[in-house]
Write a protein that holds these residues in place. Structure first.
Motif, PDB file in Angstrom:
ATOM      1  N   GLY A 295       0.789  -1.223   0.000  1.00 14.29           N
ATOM      2  CA  GLY A 295       0.000   0.000   0.000  1.00 14.29           C
ATOM      3  C   GLY A 295       0.820   1.272   0.000  1.00 14.29           C
ATOM      4  O   GLY A 295       0.307   2.350   0.293  1.00 14.29           O
ATOM      5  N   LEU A 296       2.100   1.179  -0.332  1.00 18.08           N
ATOM      6  CA  LEU A 296       2.988   2.341  -0.328  1.00 18.08           C
ATOM      7  C   LEU A 296       3.128   2.927  -1.724  1.00 18.08           C
ATOM      8  O   LEU A 296       3.014   2.215  -2.715  1.00 18.08           O
ATOM      9  CB  LEU A 296       4.368   1.948   0.200  1.00 18.08           C
ATOM     10  CG  LEU A 296       4.385   1.530   1.669  1.00 18.08           C
ATOM     11  CD1 LEU A 296       5.652   0.781   2.004  1.00 18.08           C
ATOM     12  CD2 LEU A 296       4.243   2.754   2.556  1.00 18.08           C
ATOM     13  N   ALA A 297       3.397   4.221  -1.814  1.00 19.51           N
ATOM     14  CA  ALA A 297       3.587   4.920  -3.082  1.00 19.51           C
ATOM     15  C   ALA A 297       4.859   5.752  -3.031  1.00 19.51           C
ATOM     16  O   ALA A 297       5.183   6.342  -2.000  1.00 19.51           O
ATOM     17  CB  ALA A 297       2.397   5.830  -3.367  1.00 19.51           C
ATOM     18  N   VAL A 298       5.575   5.827  -4.138  1.00 20.42           N
ATOM     19  CA  VAL A 298       6.794   6.628  -4.219  1.00 20.42           C
ATOM     20  C   VAL A 298       6.443   8.109  -4.110  1.00 20.42           C
ATOM     21  O   VAL A 298       5.481   8.573  -4.717  1.00 20.42           O
ATOM     22  CB  VAL A 298       7.527   6.369  -5.558  1.00 20.42           C
ATOM     23  CG1 VAL A 298       8.676   7.357  -5.742  1.00 20.42           C
ATOM     24  CG2 VAL A 298       8.034   4.945  -5.634  1.00 20.42           C
ATOM     25  N   VAL A 299       7.227   8.840  -3.332  1.00 22.16           N
ATOM     26  CA  VAL A 299       7.081  10.286  -3.261  1.00 22.16           C
ATOM     27  C   VAL A 299       8.369  11.005  -3.661  1.00 22.16           C
ATOM     28  O   VAL A 299       8.326  12.175  -4.013  1.00 22.16           O
ATOM     29  CB  VAL A 299       6.617  10.775  -1.865  1.00 22.16           C
ATOM     30  CG1 VAL A 299       5.212  10.298  -1.579  1.00 22.16           C
ATOM     31  CG2 VAL A 299       7.563  10.339  -0.770  1.00 22.16           C
TER      32      VAL A 299
END
Length: 100
Positions: free
Chosen positions: A27-31
């Protein structure tokens, strides 16, 4: 919001793509992708699910980059990071995954 930072010392594009898939499943996204005390890849978990795509951009001019973005934005892709991967520069795109 949860943030995660991992070393970004990938030896090839496939390793980067595998790391993205692993973190997408959590559930993680690159920032961000960049240099601090070494290369780092930053993720956040904000309650949404995202899919990522890696595009090689080494040596690409502004016109070419604009064309790449224009083609992908119609499919929901947005730039979330630009940075080093191996000996190249990559642009990481992301789009939200709609859960049924």
């Amino acid at each position: 919001m949860l943030h995660t930072i991992i070393p970004a010392e990938f030896t090839n594009r496939q390793e980067l793509e595998e790391a993205l898939t692993t973190h997408e499943n959590e559930g993680l996204a690159v920032v961000a992708l960049g240099e601090t005390a070494g290369r780092r890849l930053f993720f956040c978990k904000d309650g949404h699910r995202y899919q990522h795509q890696v595009v090689a951009v080494t040596g690409r001019d502004d016109e070419t980059l604009t064309k790449i973005l224009y083609q992908r934005e119609h499919e929901g892709w947005r730039v979330c990071a630009v940075g080093p991967c191996c000996e190249a520069t990559v642009m990481i795109l992301r789009r939200e995954v709609q859960e049924d």
